[in-house]
Design a protein around this motif. Structure first.
Motif, PDB file in Angstrom:
ATOM      1  N   HIS A   1     125.639-144.246  23.251  1.00  0.00           N
ATOM      2  CA  HIS A   1     124.313-143.753  22.884  1.00  0.00           C
ATOM      3  C   HIS A   1     123.221-144.488  23.651  1.00  0.00           C
ATOM      4  O   HIS A   1     123.439-145.560  24.196  1.00  0.00           O
ATOM      5  N   SER A   2     122.057-143.863  23.650  1.00  0.00           N
ATOM      6  CA  SER A   2     120.841-144.515  24.123  1.00  0.00           C
ATOM      7  C   SER A   2     119.717-144.123  23.183  1.00  0.00           C
ATOM      8  O   SER A   2     119.749-143.059  22.561  1.00  0.00           O
ATOM      9  N   VAL A   3     118.730-145.008  23.059  1.00  0.00           N
ATOM     10  CA  VAL A   3     117.588-144.775  22.180  1.00  0.00           C
ATOM     11  C   VAL A   3     116.332-145.131  22.963  1.00  0.00           C
ATOM     12  O   VAL A   3     116.267-146.191  23.582  1.00  0.00           O
ATOM     13  N   ALA A   4     115.335-144.256  22.927  1.00  0.00           N
ATOM     14  CA  ALA A   4     114.068-144.518  23.618  1.00  0.00           C
ATOM     15  C   ALA A   4     112.908-144.093  22.729  1.00  0.00           C
ATOM     16  O   ALA A   4     112.992-143.075  22.027  1.00  0.00           O
ATOM     17  N   MET A   5     111.837-144.878  22.754  1.00  0.00           N
ATOM     18  CA  MET A   5     110.608-144.485  22.064  1.00  0.00           C
ATOM     19  C   MET A   5     109.899-143.446  22.934  1.00  0.00           C
ATOM     20  O   MET A   5     109.927-143.543  24.164  1.00  0.00           O
ATOM     21  N   VAL A   6     109.265-142.447  22.297  1.00  0.00           N
ATOM     22  CA  VAL A   6     108.533-141.414  23.034  1.00  0.00           C
ATOM     23  C   VAL A   6     107.225-141.107  22.323  1.00  0.00           C
ATOM     24  O   VAL A   6     107.102-141.287  21.113  1.00  0.00           O
ATOM     25  N   THR A   7     106.256-140.667  23.101  1.00  0.00           N
ATOM     26  CA  THR A   7     105.014-140.142  22.549  1.00  0.00           C
ATOM     27  C   THR A   7     104.840-138.718  23.072  1.00  0.00           C
ATOM     28  O   THR A   7     105.316-138.382  24.161  1.00  0.00           O
ATOM     29  N   ALA A   8     104.212-137.880  22.270  1.00  0.00           N
ATOM     30  CA  ALA A   8     103.958-136.500  22.672  1.00  0.00           C
ATOM     31  C   ALA A   8     102.619-136.457  23.400  1.00  0.00           C
ATOM     32  O   ALA A   8     101.754-137.278  23.140  1.00  0.00           O
ATOM     33  N   PRO A   9     102.451-135.548  24.335  1.00  0.00           N
ATOM     34  CA  PRO A   9     103.387-134.512  24.780  1.00  0.00           C
ATOM     35  C   PRO A   9     104.387-135.061  25.804  1.00  0.00           C
ATOM     36  O   PRO A   9     104.095-136.001  26.530  1.00  0.00           O
ATOM     37  N   ARG A  10     105.555-134.425  25.837  1.00  0.00           N
ATOM     38  CA  ARG A  10     106.598-134.833  26.776  1.00  0.00           C
ATOM     39  C   ARG A  10     107.647-133.740  26.884  1.00  0.00           C
ATOM     40  O   ARG A  10     107.997-133.109  25.898  1.00  0.00           O
ATOM     41  N   ALA A  11     108.168-133.568  28.094  1.00  0.00           N
ATOM     42  CA  ALA A  11     109.313-132.683  28.320  1.00  0.00           C
ATOM     43  C   ALA A  11     110.569-133.537  28.237  1.00  0.00           C
ATOM     44  O   ALA A  11     110.618-134.634  28.799  1.00  0.00           O
ATOM     45  N   LEU A  12     111.564-133.039  27.516  1.00  0.00           N
ATOM     46  CA  LEU A  12     112.836-133.745  27.372  1.00  0.00           C
ATOM     47  C   LEU A  12     113.907-132.978  28.122  1.00  0.00           C
ATOM     48  O   LEU A  12     114.203-131.830  27.790  1.00  0.00           O
ATOM     49  N   ALA A  13     114.468-133.615  29.148  1.00  0.00           N
ATOM     50  CA  ALA A  13     115.518-132.985  29.947  1.00  0.00           C
ATOM     51  C   ALA A  13     116.776-132.826  29.106  1.00  0.00           C
ATOM     52  O   ALA A  13     117.011-133.593  28.172  1.00  0.00           O
ATOM     53  N   PRO A  14     117.604-131.846  29.449  1.00  0.00           N
ATOM     54  CA  PRO A  14     118.854-131.664  28.706  1.00  0.00           C
ATOM     55  C   PRO A  14     119.734-132.905  28.807  1.00  0.00           C
ATOM     56  O   PRO A  14     119.712-133.613  29.817  1.00  0.00           O
ATOM     57  N   ALA A  15     120.493-133.154  27.764  1.00  0.00           N
ATOM     58  CA  ALA A  15     121.400-134.302  27.737  1.00  0.00           C
ATOM     59  C   ALA A  15     122.836-133.810  27.801  1.00  0.00           C
ATOM     60  O   ALA A  15     123.140-132.702  27.376  1.00  0.00           O
ATOM     61  N   ASP A  16     123.713-134.652  28.355  1.00  0.00           N
ATOM     62  CA  ASP A  16     125.147-134.383  28.278  1.00  0.00           C
ATOM     63  C   ASP A  16     125.593-134.870  26.914  1.00  0.00           C
ATOM     64  O   ASP A  16     125.708-136.063  26.678  1.00  0.00           O
ATOM     65  N   GLY A  17     125.786-133.981  25.999  1.00  0.00           N
ATOM     66  CA  GLY A  17     126.108-134.340  24.634  1.00  0.00           C
ATOM     67  C   GLY A  17     124.978-133.910  23.719  1.00  0.00           C
ATOM     68  O   GLY A  17     124.260-132.962  24.000  1.00  0.00           O
ATOM     69  N   LEU A  18     124.796-134.637  22.631  1.00  0.00           N
ATOM     70  CA  LEU A  18     123.761-134.309  21.664  1.00  0.00           C
ATOM     71  C   LEU A  18     122.495-135.120  21.917  1.00  0.00           C
ATOM     72  O   LEU A  18     122.566-136.263  22.374  1.00  0.00           O
ATOM     73  N   MET A  19     121.364-134.522  21.579  1.00  0.00           N
ATOM     74  CA  MET A  19     120.089-135.232  21.637  1.00  0.00           C
ATOM     75  C   MET A  19     119.400-135.008  20.295  1.00  0.00           C
ATOM     76  O   MET A  19     119.306-133.875  19.819  1.00  0.00           O
TER      77      MET A  19
END
Length: 185
Positions: free
Chosen positions: A119-137
């Motif tokens: 797994h990986s975990v990242a903090m995000v703020t909106a607005p943002r585009a999230l690229a597809p992940a291999d697996g679940l996001m």
């Protein structure tokens, strides 16, 4: 998109019995704290003390609320985790203890069984585009209100709501919010 509302999260005692955890998602769905392949949860920590040991598990910890904690993980330098500190990965089978900086905190825990998931975990703020992940996001709204758009659908998340995106599903987040993106592969 599958929405996991905060009001539906499952409450249960910690493995060591010293507190309560709020389980956001777990796999397999009927897994216990000893049999999961991955697990996402929140915990309120009200006192200093040892963490539960989870053999064969990797863990990432993030501070959601409160001033923070000093975390001591066997074999590593002590770190101070605050809301502004990046999510902190460490082995959940290493002896770990925490000392609160100034009162109760709430943390976000992401755990995966070594050799089955990572797994990986990242903090995000909106607005943002999230690229597809291999697996679940998974996208967890931490503060504010967040709109998540994927394909043709838009869902609104309030604080501590989460959306689960399947393999290869991209998304855009908007709104006055911050949160966390969790990728499981």
């Amino acid at each position: 998109m599958r929405i996991l509302r905060a009001s539906d999260h499952r409450r249960m005692p910690w493995k060591n019995g010293r507190g309560e955890t709020v389980e956001i998602a777990v796999f397999p769905p009927d897994a216990t704290v000893d049999t999961f392949d991955w697990r996402i949860s929140m915990a309120t920590v009200a006192e200093d003390g040892p963490f539960s040991i989870f053999p064969g598990i990797d863990r990432t910890l993030s501070i959601l609320e409160g001033r923070g904690m000093e975390l001591s993980v066997e074999g590593r330098q002590t770190v101070v985790l605050t809301h502004d500190f990046a999510p902190y990965p460490f082995p959940a089978d290493a002896a770990t203890s925490a000392r609160l900086l100034d009162g109760t905190i709430t943390d976000l825990n992401v755990m995966t069984r070594r050799g089955r998931f990572s797994h990986s975990v990242a903090m995000v703020t909106a607005p943002r585009a999230l690229a597809p992940a291999d697996g679940l996001m998974l996208v967890l709204c931490h503060l504010g209100e967040m709109q998540v758009t994927s394909r043709e659908a838009t869902e609104t998340l309030s604080a501590l709501d989460c959306v689960l995106l399947e393999n290869g599903e991209a998304a855009n987040i908007s709104g006055d919010s911050e949160g966390f993106v969790i990728k499981l592969s």
